[in-house]
Design a protein around this motif. Structure first.
Motif, mmCIF file in Angstrom:
data_model
loop_
_atom_site.group_PDB
_atom_site.id
_atom_site.type_symbol
_atom_site.label_atom_id
_atom_site.label_comp_id
_atom_site.label_asym_id
_atom_site.label_seq_id
_atom_site.Cartn_x
_atom_site.Cartn_y
_atom_site.Cartn_z
ATOM 1 N N LYS A 56 0.789 -1.093 0.104
ATOM 2 C CA LYS A 56 0.017 0.126 0.010
ATOM 3 C C LYS A 56 0.830 1.273 -0.205
ATOM 4 N N SER A 57 2.002 1.211 0.681
ATOM 5 C CA SER A 57 3.109 2.496 0.540
ATOM 6 C C SER A 57 3.432 2.575 -0.560
ATOM 7 N N ILE A 58 3.597 1.623 -1.652
ATOM 8 C CA ILE A 58 4.014 1.445 -2.950
ATOM 9 C C ILE A 58 3.137 1.820 -4.087
ATOM 10 N N ALA A 59 1.895 1.371 -3.912
ATOM 11 C CA ALA A 59 0.908 1.480 -4.927
ATOM 12 C C ALA A 59 -0.460 1.696 -4.394
ATOM 13 N N GLU A 60 -1.197 2.399 -4.971
ATOM 14 C CA GLU A 60 -2.610 2.606 -4.682
ATOM 15 C C GLU A 60 -3.501 1.554 -5.283
ATOM 16 N N VAL A 61 -3.427 0.371 -4.461
ATOM 17 C CA VAL A 61 -4.115 -0.709 -4.772
ATOM 18 C C VAL A 61 -4.813 -1.525 -3.550
ATOM 19 N N ARG A 62 -5.834 -2.315 -3.699
ATOM 20 C CA ARG A 62 -6.245 -2.686 -2.409
ATOM 21 C C ARG A 62 -5.609 -4.125 -2.238
ATOM 22 N N THR A 63 -5.681 -4.738 -0.712
ATOM 23 C CA THR A 63 -5.058 -5.965 -0.741
ATOM 24 C C THR A 63 -5.808 -6.712 0.209
ATOM 25 N N LYS A 64 -5.700 -7.982 0.057
ATOM 26 C CA LYS A 64 -6.460 -8.973 0.880
ATOM 27 C C LYS A 64 -5.710 -10.000 1.491
ATOM 28 N N CYS A 65 -5.702 -10.329 2.760
ATOM 29 C CA CYS A 65 -4.909 -11.198 3.545
ATOM 30 C C CYS A 65 -5.577 -12.451 3.719
ATOM 31 N N VAL A 66 -4.860 -13.783 3.390
ATOM 32 C CA VAL A 66 -5.547 -15.053 3.673
ATOM 33 C C VAL A 66 -4.441 -15.961 4.144
ATOM 34 N N SER A 67 -4.712 -16.021 5.642
ATOM 35 C CA SER A 67 -3.595 -16.766 6.402
ATOM 36 C C SER A 67 -3.779 -18.269 6.293
ATOM 37 N N ILE A 68 -3.050 -18.988 5.788
ATOM 38 C CA ILE A 68 -3.415 -20.548 5.239
ATOM 39 C C ILE A 68 -1.754 -21.299 5.501
ATOM 40 N N ASP A 69 -2.043 -22.438 6.176
ATOM 41 C CA ASP A 69 -0.882 -23.165 6.192
ATOM 42 C C ASP A 69 -1.119 -24.465 5.213
ATOM 43 N N PHE A 70 -0.389 -24.315 4.014
ATOM 44 C CA PHE A 70 -0.456 -24.962 2.792
ATOM 45 C C PHE A 70 0.039 -26.466 3.187
ATOM 46 N N SER A 71 0.806 -26.689 4.187
ATOM 47 C CA SER A 71 1.323 -28.169 4.621
ATOM 48 C C SER A 71 -0.010 -29.109 5.207
ATOM 49 N N GLU A 72 -1.241 -28.400 5.596
ATOM 50 C CA GLU A 72 -2.283 -28.993 6.134
ATOM 51 C C GLU A 72 -2.942 -29.762 4.724
ATOM 52 N N GLY A 73 -3.913 -30.555 5.110
ATOM 53 C CA GLY A 73 -4.651 -31.280 4.250
ATOM 54 C C GLY A 73 -5.582 -30.395 3.299
ATOM 55 N N ILE A 74 -6.616 -31.098 2.457
ATOM 56 C CA ILE A 74 -7.257 -30.499 1.414
ATOM 57 C C ILE A 74 -8.525 -29.708 2.001
ATOM 58 N N GLU A 75 -8.693 -29.875 3.373
ATOM 59 C CA GLU A 75 -9.900 -29.204 3.771
ATOM 60 C C GLU A 75 -9.514 -27.707 3.946
ATOM 61 N N ILE A 76 -8.329 -27.106 3.686
ATOM 62 C CA ILE A 76 -7.996 -25.537 3.841
ATOM 63 C C ILE A 76 -8.564 -25.082 2.482
ATOM 64 N N TYR A 77 -8.893 -25.675 1.266
ATOM 65 C CA TYR A 77 -8.896 -25.144 0.291
ATOM 66 C C TYR A 77 -10.575 -24.515 0.098
ATOM 67 N N LYS A 78 -11.385 -24.963 0.952
ATOM 68 C CA LYS A 78 -12.596 -24.374 1.254
ATOM 69 C C LYS A 78 -12.501 -22.903 1.720
ATOM 70 N N SER A 79 -11.877 -22.695 2.555
ATOM 71 C CA SER A 79 -11.794 -21.523 3.123
ATOM 72 C C SER A 79 -11.100 -20.537 2.360
ATOM 73 N N ILE A 80 -10.199 -20.892 1.395
ATOM 74 C CA ILE A 80 -9.600 -20.161 0.242
ATOM 75 C C ILE A 80 -10.763 -19.744 -0.615
ATOM 76 N N GLU A 81 -11.255 -20.806 -1.087
ATOM 77 C CA GLU A 81 -12.576 -20.476 -2.239
ATOM 78 C C GLU A 81 -13.421 -19.526 -1.401
ATOM 79 N N ASP A 82 -13.668 -19.577 -0.256
ATOM 80 C CA ASP A 82 -14.729 -18.669 0.073
ATOM 81 C C ASP A 82 -14.208 -17.209 0.122
#
Length: 326
Positions: free
Chosen positions: A104-130
């Motif tokens: 945000k200090s470099i460019a006037e754009v929007r950001t969205k943060c998604v905290s996910i541990d990819f070492s876990e199983g496939i159940e994490i991808y539903k929350s990413i999709e949402d």
């Protein structure tokens, strides 16, 4: 007698062998020239002539996995500078917040943060999709990756099966499932780009066998998808970097053949829409041209590093034992 017959055979057919050798030399020379010309076009002419695609025309949002360090962070910043909003996906919340603030200090754009541990199983991808619901995704950079802490023989991998599971989840499943999430909507609008960050080690790297094999999957997956969706307006790129100054490589000092993430990405990003498979940086392409002569990285390349790691492990074990005695 057989040696004499063989010598006589070669003597009688030496002109044929000379012609054959000349033809082979010409073919190799032509391939080298084509490789060099392709490199000049990809890494020097393409950025100058703007032959690649403008990322912002593909959609308003870009997704970057493993976005808080190294290549991922460099891609997030580079795409933000081109006017794209950025979805940052990584494990550590504090790093995500810090990276978002830096963008945000470099460019006037929007950001969205998604905290996910990819070492876990496939159940994490539903929350990413949402989390991605309703966003106009133009680019996905599948960057998150995991490797060995040090080169090691397969049967001696620390924490054995758990380590293998972690590398497979992060390096293979993340690329596959993230692609399955964003690709359908890209097909619907007939535009989009997916950059799968693999590694030059995909062609073989003893003592990093599992890591190398997962990157071979990334490359094959990308090339096959590129063929499947070439007539649907979708860009699929296999990016195969060599050594870069990142935490994953463990290299801290940059050089001609080991660029910083920013330098590397500023070059590689220009190849989107221009190259379906690329090493991303001119010196990496040159290095791999030289290594292609031996087809696979020799074990001796990483053996000294393995031996140093074993020596350090021995010292650490001695120190632990000494501490326990005290």
């Amino acid at each position: 007698m057989s040696a004499a017959l063989a010598l006589n055979f070669f003597e009688r057919n030496k002109n044929c062998f000379a012609i054959f050798g000349g033809v082979v030399s010409c073919i190799i020379g032509a391939k080298l020239c084509l490789h060099i010309l392709k490199g000049i076009r990809s890494f020097f002419l393409a950025p100058l002539l703007k032959l690649g695609v403008n990322p912002k025309t593909l959609g308003s949002w870009a997704i970057v996995t493993g976005a808080t360090d190294g290549i991922g962070k460099a891609y997030a910043i580079a795409l933000a500078k081109k006017g794209m909003n950025i979805v940052l996906i990584s494990r550590t919340e504090s790093k995500l917040t810090a990276t978002a603030e830096e963008i945000k200090s470099i460019a006037e754009v929007r950001t969205k943060c998604v905290s996910i541990d990819f070492s876990e199983g496939i159940e994490i991808y539903k929350s990413i999709e949402d989390a991605l619901e309703g966003l106009d995704i133009g680019i996905l950079v599948n960057n998150v990756g995991a490797s060995y802490d040090y080169p090691e023989f397969f049967h001696q991998l620390p924490d054995g099966k758990n380590m293998v599971k972690k590398i497979l989840n992060i390096n293979i499943f993340s690329v596959t499932y993230m692609t399955s999430i964003v690709l359908p909507k890209m097909v619907d609008k007939r535009k989009g780009a997916i950059v799968n960050v693999g590694s030059a080690s995909c062609f073989g790297f003893p003592l990093l066998t599992v890591y190398s094999a997962t990157k071979a999957y990334v490359h094959s997956f990308s090339q096959n998808l590129a063929a499947e969706y070439s007539d649907k307006g979708i860009i699929i790129q296999s990016l195969m970097p060599g050594f870069i100054t990142t935490k994953l490589s463990g290299i801290k000092r940059s050089s001609l053949f080991v660029p910083t993430p920013d330098v590397y990405v500023n070059c590689a990003i220009e190849s989107i829409g221009n190259e379906s498979a690329t090493y991303g940086y001119w010196s990496h392409s040159l290095m791999m041209l030289c290594l292609s002569v031996i087809k696979m990285m020799p074990r001796s390349f990483y053996l000294p590093k393995y031996l140093r790691a074993m020596e350090n492990q021995g010292k650490m074990n001695k120190e632990r034992k000494a501490a326990k005695k005290q």
